[in-house]
Design a protein around this motif. Structure first.
Motif, PDB file in Angstrom:
ATOM      1  N   PRO A 121       0.856  -1.193   0.000  1.00 33.81           N
ATOM      2  CA  PRO A 121       0.000   0.000   0.000  1.00 33.81           C
ATOM      3  C   PRO A 121       0.892   1.243   0.000  1.00 33.81           C
ATOM      4  N   ASN A 122       0.588   2.215  -0.856  1.00 29.99           N
ATOM      5  CA  ASN A 122       1.463   3.395  -0.884  1.00 29.99           C
ATOM      6  C   ASN A 122       0.789   4.675  -1.362  1.00 29.99           C
ATOM      7  N   ASN A 123      -0.544   4.676  -1.456  1.00 30.44           N
ATOM      8  CA  ASN A 123      -1.186   5.934  -1.844  1.00 30.44           C
ATOM      9  C   ASN A 123      -1.366   6.826  -0.609  1.00 30.44           C
ATOM     10  N   TRP A 124      -1.657   8.075  -0.844  1.00 30.74           N
ATOM     11  CA  TRP A 124      -1.658   9.079   0.222  1.00 30.74           C
ATOM     12  C   TRP A 124      -2.608   8.730   1.358  1.00 30.74           C
ATOM     13  N   ASP A 125      -3.872   8.451   1.037  1.00 28.43           N
ATOM     14  CA  ASP A 125      -4.852   8.166   2.090  1.00 28.43           C
ATOM     15  C   ASP A 125      -4.492   6.926   2.895  1.00 28.43           C
ATOM     16  N   HIS A 524      10.080  -1.437   0.690  1.00 28.20           N
ATOM     17  CA  HIS A 524      10.379  -0.243   1.473  1.00 28.20           C
ATOM     18  C   HIS A 524      10.422   0.985   0.579  1.00 28.20           C
ATOM     19  N   GLU A 525      11.075   0.892  -0.576  1.00 29.00           N
ATOM     20  CA  GLU A 525      11.153   2.023  -1.494  1.00 29.00           C
ATOM     21  C   GLU A 525       9.773   2.370  -2.049  1.00 29.00           C
ATOM     22  N   LEU A 526       8.979   1.355  -2.315  1.00 26.96           N
ATOM     23  CA  LEU A 526       7.664   1.589  -2.914  1.00 26.96           C
ATOM     24  C   LEU A 526       6.701   2.288  -1.966  1.00 26.96           C
ATOM     25  N   TYR A 527       6.906   2.158  -0.653  1.00 26.09           N
ATOM     26  CA  TYR A 527       6.060   2.910   0.278  1.00 26.09           C
ATOM     27  C   TYR A 527       6.128   4.405  -0.018  1.00 26.09           C
ATOM     28  N   VAL A 562       0.030  13.933   7.836  1.00 25.59           N
ATOM     29  CA  VAL A 562       1.354  13.345   7.990  1.00 25.59           C
ATOM     30  C   VAL A 562       1.295  11.858   7.643  1.00 25.59           C
ATOM     31  N   TRP A 563       2.321  11.364   6.961  1.00 22.25           N
ATOM     32  CA  TRP A 563       2.375   9.945   6.610  1.00 22.25           C
ATOM     33  C   TRP A 563       2.771   9.153   7.841  1.00 22.25           C
ATOM     34  N   GLU A 564       1.804   8.512   8.458  1.00 23.71           N
ATOM     35  CA  GLU A 564       2.047   7.762   9.684  1.00 23.71           C
ATOM     36  C   GLU A 564       2.389   6.305   9.427  1.00 23.71           C
ATOM     37  N   TYR A 565       1.728   5.662   8.472  1.00 20.50           N
ATOM     38  CA  TYR A 565       1.851   4.220   8.338  1.00 20.50           C
ATOM     39  C   TYR A 565       3.280   3.721   8.111  1.00 20.50           C
ATOM     40  N   PRO A 566       4.125   4.408   7.314  1.00 22.66           N
ATOM     41  CA  PRO A 566       5.495   3.898   7.139  1.00 22.66           C
ATOM     42  C   PRO A 566       6.232   3.684   8.456  1.00 22.66           C
ATOM     43  N   LEU A 567       5.925   4.488   9.469  1.00 26.28           N
ATOM     44  CA  LEU A 567       6.590   4.314  10.756  1.00 26.28           C
ATOM     45  C   LEU A 567       6.224   2.962  11.378  1.00 26.28           C
ATOM     46  N   TRP A 568       4.978   2.544  11.228  1.00 30.65           N
ATOM     47  CA  TRP A 568       4.536   1.261  11.770  1.00 30.65           C
ATOM     48  C   TRP A 568       5.257   0.104  11.085  1.00 30.65           C
ATOM     49  N   VAL A 569       5.582   0.264   9.815  1.00 26.41           N
ATOM     50  CA  VAL A 569       6.263  -0.794   9.069  1.00 26.41           C
ATOM     51  C   VAL A 569       7.755  -0.825   9.403  1.00 26.41           C
ATOM     52  N   MET A 570       8.335   0.351   9.616  1.00 22.69           N
ATOM     53  CA  MET A 570       9.788   0.457   9.737  1.00 22.69           C
ATOM     54  C   MET A 570      10.321   0.184  11.139  1.00 22.69           C
ATOM     55  N   PHE A 571       9.520   0.399  12.172  1.00 21.52           N
ATOM     56  CA  PHE A 571      10.038   0.273  13.536  1.00 21.52           C
ATOM     57  C   PHE A 571      10.243  -1.170  14.016  1.00 21.52           C
ATOM     58  N   PRO A 572       9.347  -2.097  13.731  1.00 19.13           N
ATOM     59  CA  PRO A 572       9.545  -3.460  14.252  1.00 19.13           C
ATOM     60  C   PRO A 572      10.862  -4.073  13.784  1.00 19.13           C
ATOM     61  N   LYS A 573      11.526  -4.806  14.681  1.00 15.35           N
ATOM     62  CA  LYS A 573      12.755  -5.513  14.366  1.00 15.35           C
ATOM     63  C   LYS A 573      12.455  -7.009  14.301  1.00 15.35           C
ATOM     64  N   PRO A 574      13.025  -7.713  13.325  1.00 20.72           N
ATOM     65  CA  PRO A 574      12.773  -9.158  13.216  1.00 20.72           C
ATOM     66  C   PRO A 574      13.147  -9.890  14.509  1.00 20.72           C
ATOM     67  N   GLY A 575      12.225 -10.722  14.960  1.00 24.72           N
ATOM     68  CA  GLY A 575      12.497 -11.520  16.141  1.00 24.72           C
ATOM     69  C   GLY A 575      12.322 -10.803  17.456  1.00 24.72           C
ATOM     70  N   LYS A 576      11.914  -9.539  17.426  1.00 26.16           N
ATOM     71  CA  LYS A 576      11.729  -8.776  18.660  1.00 26.16           C
ATOM     72  C   LYS A 576      10.302  -8.234  18.726  1.00 26.16           C
ATOM     73  N   PRO A 577       9.770  -8.036  19.941  1.00 25.45           N
ATOM     74  CA  PRO A 577       8.414  -7.485  20.070  1.00 25.45           C
ATOM     75  C   PRO A 577       8.324  -6.104  19.412  1.00 25.45           C
ATOM     76  N   ALA A 578       7.206  -5.854  18.790  1.00 26.96           N
ATOM     77  CA  ALA A 578       7.008  -4.551  18.155  1.00 26.96           C
ATOM     78  C   ALA A 578       6.908  -3.463  19.206  1.00 26.96           C
ATOM     79  N   PRO A 579       7.458  -2.283  18.948  1.00 24.73           N
ATOM     80  CA  PRO A 579       7.331  -1.187  19.916  1.00 24.73           C
ATOM     81  C   PRO A 579       5.890  -0.698  19.990  1.00 24.73           C
TER      82      PRO A 579
END
Length: 647
Positions: A121-125, A524-527, A562-579
């Protein structure tokens, strides 16, 4: 990945439902619509029930769909085929040319479906609210309203996002998020072919209707996104199809349920459904009362009850927070609601809504169209850009050229074909005298006029036209099938398929071909495909916060959209609980109440991601949140990061 496979489990349930209903009435198109409606009801009701107990988790959602699959398989194995109410016409041959046209439609569906799965998903809304609200619900395990800087995440109907959330919970990512719109695109083409049959079209007319719907530029672009315009369109055409079946076949319990469910799902998906459905609701009620008299009372009550049950959760959440069940808060109504109701302003909106679909790539033609529109406005005594009927303020009306942007794309070829089809309808005596055809066309025109009467014109208004174009598809199919020269009709349909190719391959945000296409670019780039300039800032901000080992991240957004959703995708680390990510501020005084309720009241961020306008007074200064002082530690337009001040 194994989690991707889990994400397909709801589609298995959809397939089983189709097999059950296909056994029931031996009509594959009707079976698809029935299966989709029941599947949509399962999504909506299960989401609301699980949300009440904060059980929107992988385990519970997986158990839900496994149970649905087991029950579906049991019913399928025990269900015996019955003789269909309407026998299929076995004498009607399927010409090879129609098979070729359907092959072209299937190619469109396959290509758009591939884009939907490969691209994120990568459109504005989607970046500001569609996908962001899904991320908040998953974190909260509930669809209850929460504190947010962007209030549309709360008050907009959530139906499409409910379905996205089920896919996302099971798959662990957004791989299948775009499938909701793609499935709606495919389902809409099937539904309009069935409507064409109900209006009296032969096999050729039904195929032409599907071709018309499948080749809409706006539809092709949206079919691989997480917008909700095609989702609401599908439920609207399901409602119309089931309503027409009721007028023809009489009152049956299951069809009454389907009418109420499809209407309820449409209203649960997008507020414009109230406009799209109203003329057809009036038609079906009046027609039903004329045909069945007092017997219509119970079906009307059932339809109303089913519609209400599907929407009562969202109604209550809005009423509990904002004080009303339907609509936007006062701050946002000015974006949508017409401020003055006069005949000249209404005609202005009609002219401009028509004009925005008439654009070509030839500037002289566009200039001539704008000139005619300006002359008509001078006659009406209304400014072309009257702010009372236009959004945003200062917006200059212009004819849109064909675009590969899903927010502003138009359908000029289909637009002119609608007028040609209308002329053919009234030129053909048999169609002109067919009551159901003229009534359907009248209801559809009324829908367009209601849209012009109630909503301000916006640059992205063409998105609202999608449902109207799709609903016109049966009229096109019916009219073109009446042409005595079949070759002309066949060539016309083939040209529509051929002309659709650029919109398949050159989607502005999810390109199939060219540099930076979906196959040679990372997810990641396509976001950031539509806003590449902010990608570095987001990457750097996330890396900085991660380096601080921060697990409670606050969001303070004072800039709009403000584009919020990319932050939700970028913060989690593999194998660790999501912040944990929460909004810690909002300018809306009503939503601000949520900040003082648990679990948000006790949330103390270790870092705050801040976004504001360039002239905002907070930039570079300290901020105090819940008796904690935070200072700016990093900044790059459009984001800043604040951390706790060390004394």
């Amino acid at each position: 990945m194994i989690t991707d496979i889990f994400g397909l489990i709801p589609l298995v349930a959809l397939g089983l439902l189709f097999l059950i209903f296909e056994k029931r009435d031996n009509c594959w198109r009707s079976a698809i619509l029935s299966a989709a409606i029941v599947w949509g009801v399962i999504v909506a009701l299960s989401t609301e029930i699980l949300s009440l107990f904060r059980l929107l988790t992988f385990e519970w959602v997986l158990a839900l769909w496994l149970l649905a699959n087991i029950l579906g398989l049991m019913v399928y194995l025990k269900f015996k085929s019955v003789k269909p109410i309407f026998e299929n016409n076995q004498d009607e041959k399927f010409p090879s040319v129609l098979a070729g046209l359907l092959g072209g439609v299937l190619f469109i569906f396959a290509a758009v479906g591939l884009i939907a799965v490969v691209a994120p998903p990568n459109n504005w809304d989607s970046m500001t609210y569609h996908m962001s609200r899904v991320a908040h619900w998953m974190q909260n395990r509930s669809v209850e309203h929460y504190p947010t800087s962007y209030v549309p995440q709360l008050y907009h109907p959530p139906g499409a996002e409910f379905a996205i959330m089920h896919f996302q919970i099971l798959s662990g990512g957004d791989r299948y998020a775009n499938l909701v719109q793609w499935l709606s695109m495919v389902g809409s083409a099937i539904a309009v072919s069935l409507i064409a049959k109900q209006l009296g079209a032969n096999l050729r007319g039904q195929v032409f209707a599907a071709v018309f719907a499948a080749t809409l530029p706006m539809g092709i672009l949206q079919g691989s996104s997480t917008q909700n315009d095609y989702a609401v369109c599908f439920w609207v055409v399901c409602f119309v199809c089931c309503g027409l079946a009721g007028l023809w076949a009489g009152i049956t319990g299951f069809n009454t349920f389907k009418i109420g469910a499809s209407l309820g799902l449409a209203l649960l998906t997008k507020t414009t459904a109230y406009i799209f459905c109203l003329p057809f609701i009036v038609w079906f009620i009046v027609g039903g009362i004329k045909g069945f008299r007092g017997k219509m009372l119970l079906p009307i009550l059932i339809i109303g009850a089913v519609t209400f049950v599907l929407n009562v959760g969202h109604f209550w959440r809005n009423y509990d927070l904002f004080g009303y069940a339907i609509g936007a808060p006062q701050d946002f109504t000015k974006e949508y609601k017409i401020e003055v109701f006069t005949l000249p302003t209404f005609l202005s909106n009609v002219i401009r809504n028509l004009g925005m679909q008439a654009g070509t790539r030839i500037s002289r033609i566009n200039g001539a169209i704008v000139g005619v529109i300006n002359i008509l406005h001078r006659i009406l005594g209304v400014a072309t850009n009257d702010p009372r009927i236009t959004w945003p303020p200062g917006q200059v009306f212009a004819i849109a050229t064909p675009s590969f942007n899903e927010n502003t794309a138009t359908n000029p070829i289909h637009f002119w074909l609608i007028f040609a089809a209308g002329a053919l309808i009234f030129k053909t005596p048999t169609l002109r005298k067919t009551k159901i055809v003229i009534t359907y066309l009248s209801a559809l025109i009324t829908t367009f006029l209601l849209l012009c009467f109630l909503l301000k014109l916006q640059p992205w208004h063409g998105r609202h036209h999608l449902s109207i174009f799709v609903l016109f598809s049966p009229i096109f199919g019916l009219a073109v099938s009446q042409l005595s020269n079949h070759k002309i009709a066949n060539y016309l349909a083939a040209i529509l398929i051929f002309m659709s190719l650029p919109w398949i391959f050159h989607n502005q945000f999810r390109p199939f071909l060219g540099d930076g296409n979906i196959f040679n670019s990372s997810r990641h780039e396509l976001y950031f495909a539509s806003r590449p300039k902010i990608e570095v800032a987001y990457n750097t901000a996330v890396d900085f916060v991660k380096s601080q080992n921060c697990t409670n991240i606050g969001l303070s957004f004072w800039a709009k959209n403000v584009w919020e959703y990319p932050l939700w995708v970028m913060f989690p680390k593999p194998g660790k609980p999501a912040p944990r990510i929460e909004h810690i501020s909002t300018i809306n005084p009503v939503v601000k109440q949520k900040l003082n309720s648990e679990p948000y009241k006790s949330f103390i961020p270790c870092a705050i991601i801040y976004s504001a306008t360039k002239n905002d007074g907070r930039q570079g200064k300290e901020m105090v949140v819940k008796n904690q002082t935070y200072v700016q530690k990093w900044s790059m337009e459009p984001l800043s990061v604040f951390g706790k001040k060390i004394f």
